[in-house]
Design a protein around this motif. Structure first.
Motif, short mmCIF file in Angstrom:
data_model
loop_
_atom_site.label_atom_id
_atom_site.label_comp_id
_atom_site.label_asym_id
_atom_site.label_seq_id
_atom_site.Cartn_x
_atom_site.Cartn_y
_atom_site.Cartn_z
N GLU A 129 49.06 29.14 35.48
CA GLU A 129 47.55 28.80 35.50
C GLU A 129 46.80 29.14 36.46
N CYS A 131 41.93 29.46 36.84
CA CYS A 131 40.22 28.84 36.85
C CYS A 131 39.82 29.90 37.16
N GLU A 154 39.23 22.39 38.56
CA GLU A 154 40.37 21.63 38.40
C GLU A 154 40.35 21.51 40.13
#
Length: 287
Positions: A129, A131, A154
């Protein structure tokens, strides 16, 4: 530590404290950006024993780490990626491929501060994951005036920014993050190049219609410029101007007689060119 509004920023609490509780943060890169984030996290109470730091290994950088009492935090990229719960990529964008193939800790979250590296490119390199984050420069972070954006927004990336004392601004797309990159370059330009006030207000208002983040970013630009009104010297501009970069593109346009709105377009265009160049570089290396 206090910002210019007088708010006590010495403790990490609330949302940030809960989100980061028990988490180990790894910062890959200890240049101007990486070191400023580390300093801000420590100044706001993040425990040193939950920090991991990797860097290129230059003697000057290692000496700064040891002088700051961070010698025990030092590790290599492979160990950092395998041990940290939250990984901050603060190395130079050109060094992204140094992380390819490294094992990432299960459940770890990667936050890329690497300017110009798209989310798509990051997803090709990492299976975790992740960003993208952009933040204002080290001087603003040290002064308690730092701002940052995250895409996608997030909880872990926003918590890290808040824990470092930065105000998180809202964005809705990656192009808005790229426009933010242009905006955070403006205070030193405004301090060193005379811009008509009405022309500036009009251009920034037009930017806010295209990129809503400028509704919050414009007042920040004014605050930072006011806070550093005594820094009207070429040095303050040189500190944030990279050869061939966004700041240089805008400064050159203004010095050549462009309107402020045209200089903003020059900055956006140069940012897009840099992003495209990095995409081509990484695509070629993967071929």
């Amino acid at each position: 530590m206090k910002n210019t509004d007088g708010n006590d920023k010495s403790k990490i609490n609330g949302f940030a404290a809960e989100t980061l509780k028990g988490k180990t943060i790894g910062i890959a890169g200890f240049g101007h950006l990486g070191s400023s984030i580390v300093s801000a996290l420590l100044a706001h109470g993040f425990p040193k024993e939950r920090l991991l730091i990797s860097c290129g290994g230059r003697g000057e950088t290692l000496e700064r780490l040891r002088a700051a009492g961070l010698g025990r935090c030092l590790t290599d990229n492979a160990a950092l990626m395998s041990r940290a719960d939250i990984i901050l990529l603060a190395a130079r964008p050109q060094n992204l491929l140094d992380f390819r193939g490294l094992t990432v800790k299960k459940g770890a979250f990667i936050i890329s501060f690497m300017a110009g590296i798209s989310l798509e490119t990051l997803q090709e390199i990492f299976s975790a994951e992740l960003c993208r984050v952009m933040c204002s420069g080290p001087e603003t972070i040290a002064d308690g005036l730092g701002v940052g954006v995250s895409f996608p927004a997030e909880s872990r990336s926003c918590a890290v920014l808040e824990a470092a004392g930065l105000k998180v601004l809202n964005i809705s797309c990656e192009s808005e993050l790229n426009s933010f990159t242009v905006g955070i370059c403006l205070p030193p330009i405004l301090l060193n190049i005379e811009i008509d006030e009405e022309e500036k207000k009009s251009a920034l208002f037009e930017m806010s219609k295209r990129y809503p983040v400028y509704r919050e970013l414009t007042p920040w630009i004014e605050r930072v410029a006011a806070a550093h009104a005594g820094d009207k010297s070429g040095a303050s501009l040189a500190n944030v101007s990279t050869k061939g970069g966004v700041t240089e593109a805008m400064t050159t346009a203004l010095k050549n007689g462009a309107a402020f709105s045209e200089a903003l377009v020059a900055g956006l265009t140069r940012n897009d060119e840099l992003c495209a160049g990095l995409r081509r570089k990484f695509a070629a290396s993967a071929a």
